[in-house]
Design a protein around this motif. Structure first.
Motif, PDB file in Angstrom:
ATOM      1  N   GLY A 198       4.530  -5.264  13.527  1.00 56.08           N
ATOM      2  CA  GLY A 198       3.651  -4.121  13.332  1.00 56.08           C
ATOM      3  C   GLY A 198       3.001  -4.116  11.958  1.00 56.08           C
ATOM      4  O   GLY A 198       3.158  -5.056  11.162  1.00 56.08           O
ATOM      5  N   ARG A 199       2.283  -3.056  11.709  1.00 58.06           N
ATOM      6  CA  ARG A 199       1.595  -2.840  10.436  1.00 58.06           C
ATOM      7  C   ARG A 199       1.733  -1.367  10.089  1.00 58.06           C
ATOM      8  O   ARG A 199       1.644  -0.498  10.975  1.00 58.06           O
ATOM      9  CB  ARG A 199       0.116  -3.232  10.561  1.00 58.06           C
ATOM     10  N   PHE A 200       1.951  -1.070   8.824  1.00 57.62           N
ATOM     11  CA  PHE A 200       2.173   0.324   8.437  1.00 57.62           C
ATOM     12  C   PHE A 200       1.706   0.540   7.004  1.00 57.62           C
ATOM     13  O   PHE A 200       1.780  -0.369   6.174  1.00 57.62           O
ATOM     14  CB  PHE A 200       3.657   0.693   8.556  1.00 57.62           C
ATOM     15  N   THR A 201       1.233   1.759   6.753  1.00 62.60           N
ATOM     16  CA  THR A 201       0.896   2.182   5.395  1.00 62.60           C
ATOM     17  C   THR A 201       1.764   3.367   5.032  1.00 62.60           C
ATOM     18  O   THR A 201       1.725   4.407   5.692  1.00 62.60           O
ATOM     19  CB  THR A 201      -0.586   2.565   5.276  1.00 62.60           C
ATOM     20  N   LEU A 202       2.573   3.204   4.010  1.00 67.94           N
ATOM     21  CA  LEU A 202       3.463   4.248   3.521  1.00 67.94           C
ATOM     22  C   LEU A 202       2.795   4.933   2.335  1.00 67.94           C
ATOM     23  O   LEU A 202       2.444   4.287   1.350  1.00 67.94           O
ATOM     24  CB  LEU A 202       4.791   3.629   3.107  1.00 67.94           C
ATOM     25  N   VAL A 203       2.586   6.249   2.451  1.00 64.52           N
ATOM     26  CA  VAL A 203       1.901   7.024   1.420  1.00 64.52           C
ATOM     27  C   VAL A 203       2.819   8.133   0.919  1.00 64.52           C
ATOM     28  O   VAL A 203       3.374   8.893   1.718  1.00 64.52           O
ATOM     29  CB  VAL A 203       0.585   7.635   1.958  1.00 64.52           C
ATOM     30  N   ASP A 225      -1.469  -4.584   0.197  1.00 65.74           N
ATOM     31  CA  ASP A 225      -2.064  -3.672  -0.783  1.00 65.74           C
ATOM     32  C   ASP A 225      -0.984  -2.747  -1.329  1.00 65.74           C
ATOM     33  O   ASP A 225      -0.169  -2.205  -0.571  1.00 65.74           O
ATOM     34  CB  ASP A 225      -3.185  -2.848  -0.133  1.00 65.74           C
ATOM     35  N   LEU A 226      -0.982  -2.562  -2.641  1.00 65.90           N
ATOM     36  CA  LEU A 226      -0.032  -1.668  -3.292  1.00 65.90           C
ATOM     37  C   LEU A 226      -0.753  -0.887  -4.372  1.00 65.90           C
ATOM     38  O   LEU A 226      -1.349  -1.472  -5.272  1.00 65.90           O
ATOM     39  CB  LEU A 226       1.128  -2.460  -3.907  1.00 65.90           C
ATOM     40  N   HIS A 274      -3.575  -6.236  -5.031  1.00 65.66           N
ATOM     41  CA  HIS A 274      -4.156  -6.470  -3.711  1.00 65.66           C
ATOM     42  C   HIS A 274      -3.692  -7.853  -3.285  1.00 65.66           C
ATOM     43  O   HIS A 274      -4.091  -8.849  -3.870  1.00 65.66           O
ATOM     44  CB  HIS A 274      -5.678  -6.368  -3.753  1.00 65.66           C
ATOM     45  N   GLY A 275      -2.862  -7.916  -2.268  1.00 66.86           N
ATOM     46  CA  GLY A 275      -2.110  -9.101  -1.862  1.00 66.86           C
ATOM     47  C   GLY A 275      -2.961 -10.253  -1.379  1.00 66.86           C
ATOM     48  O   GLY A 275      -4.128 -10.360  -1.744  1.00 66.86           O
ATOM     49  N   PHE A 302       1.682  -2.885   4.590  1.00 67.02           N
ATOM     50  CA  PHE A 302       2.384  -4.138   4.872  1.00 67.02           C
ATOM     51  C   PHE A 302       2.380  -4.422   6.369  1.00 67.02           C
ATOM     52  O   PHE A 302       2.228  -3.533   7.203  1.00 67.02           O
ATOM     53  CB  PHE A 302       3.825  -4.078   4.345  1.00 67.02           C
ATOM     54  N   GLU A 303       2.534  -5.687   6.681  1.00 71.41           N
ATOM     55  CA  GLU A 303       2.700  -6.157   8.047  1.00 71.41           C
ATOM     56  C   GLU A 303       4.070  -6.803   8.163  1.00 71.41           C
ATOM     57  O   GLU A 303       4.619  -7.314   7.185  1.00 71.41           O
ATOM     58  CB  GLU A 303       1.620  -7.176   8.410  1.00 71.41           C
TER      59      GLU A 303
END
Length: 328
Positions: A198-203, A225-226, A274-275, A302-303
């Motif tokens: 999966g893919r997720f953005t933690l904010v 991306d961080l 930026h990865g 992240f993925e």
């Protein structure tokens, strides 16, 4: 780690795989059902069926087993056909959801030793998710005991996408009915993924809190991306100081248990970038954990994908497997 606890962690792993129809040991059809517990270990023998999400106008109903996993909304009834002394049901939603458990009907003998408790999160052998460091409540307050609160708290909402119940019903014919629903969570903090990919953005928006995203599979993690609010860089955890003095950082954890606070820190990301930055982690459980001071809006994207068998057998490149194996 004891063999019993390893089996319990693998129990959750296989159940999560069953939710996606990816386990050869489980039969997928219309709904998830667990076989009666084996005499020698409740986590060794079970089968499952999965029912897809029902239409909104329909309320899905089914019996609840003494050991169960529920991944959808509906009404669930447990009725004891013999004394059931050690029972638990795990509930899991999508990452962006809270879980609400509503008592519709409860017929148990609290005075005779029966109980029905909700736990805000998951717990196995003292290993908790979220950990005590990441959950806003003390551990004791995460348990809600029906026999103590009775119907003064008919509805209980979790703080994340997982919750569970413990129950004991000794008199045949007694039991309970509860309804499980999900509500949207605009800023999910602590999450257990239902899927190995999966893919997720933690904010974390200007909040002083720690958030963990758990994937109960050996996976490759790629951070694309961080955003933390200060300079650029990536630091593997080798120095004794690490990122602890920064206040806002992300760490990658690996282990074979459930509790992030008991897992091994494998890498720290102290500064925005930026990865991509990628690592293969051959542990049973992989966690992306964000520590936030509350001074910034922090974000990490992240993925993750499950490692193939050949990747576990022949690790190479930026991978970590031996650390987990050495703690088995």
């Amino acid at each position: 780690m004891s063999s019993t606890f390893k089996l319990q962690c693998h129990f959750i792993l296989i159940l999560l795989m069953a939710l996606r129809g990816e386990s050869r040991h489980l039969e997928v059809s219309r709904h998830l059902e667990l076989r009666e517990r084996a005499d020698h270990d409740p986590f060794l023998r079970f089968s499952a069926n999965l029912k897809r999400e029902p239409a909104e106008e329909q309320l899905y109903r089914r019996a609840l087993r003494c050991l169960d996993m529920v991944s959808l909304q509906g009404q669930f009834t447990f009725t004891a056909n013999r004394p059931q002394l050690h029972c638990a049901a795990f509930f899991i939603g999508e990452p962006e959801e809270f879980i609400t458990i509503h008592y519709d009907l409860v017929s148990i003998d609290c005075q005779g030793g029966d109980f029905l408790k909700v736990f805000d999160g998951w717990i196995l052998k003292g290993e908790k998710f979220p950990s005590s460091q990441d959950h806003p409540l003390p551990t004791a307050e995460r348990y809600i005991d029906f026999c103590e609160s009775s119907l003064s708290r008919r509805s209980i909402r979790s703080s994340q996408n997982v919750a569970m119940i413990f129950f004991r019903v000794q008199e045949p014919g007694n039991g309970f009915t509860l309804t499980v629903k999900t509500k949207p969570n605009l800023f999910p903090c602590n999450v257990i993924s239902q899927t190995p990919n999966g893919r997720f953005t933690l904010v974390v928006p200007h909040q002083h809190r720690n958030c963990s995203f758990s994937v109960i599979y050996p996976v490759a993690i790629k951070i694309s991306d961080l955003t933390l609010g200060h300079l650029n860089g990536l630091q593997l955890k080798k120095s004794s100081a690490g990122c602890g003095g920064v206040g806002d950082f992300v760490e990658l954890l690996g282990g074979n248990g459930l509790d992030p606070s008991k897992m091994m820190p494998l890498a720290e990301l102290c500064y925005p970038f930026h990865g991509p930055a990628q690592m293969k982690i051959g542990c049973d459980n992989t966690v992306v954990r964000m520590v936030s001071s509350g001074k910034h809006t922090n974000r990490v994207t992240f993925e993750y994908r499950q490692l193939e068998p050949y990747e576990l057998e022949n690790p190479n490149g930026n991978s970590i497997r031996e650390l987990c194996l050495s703690h088995l």
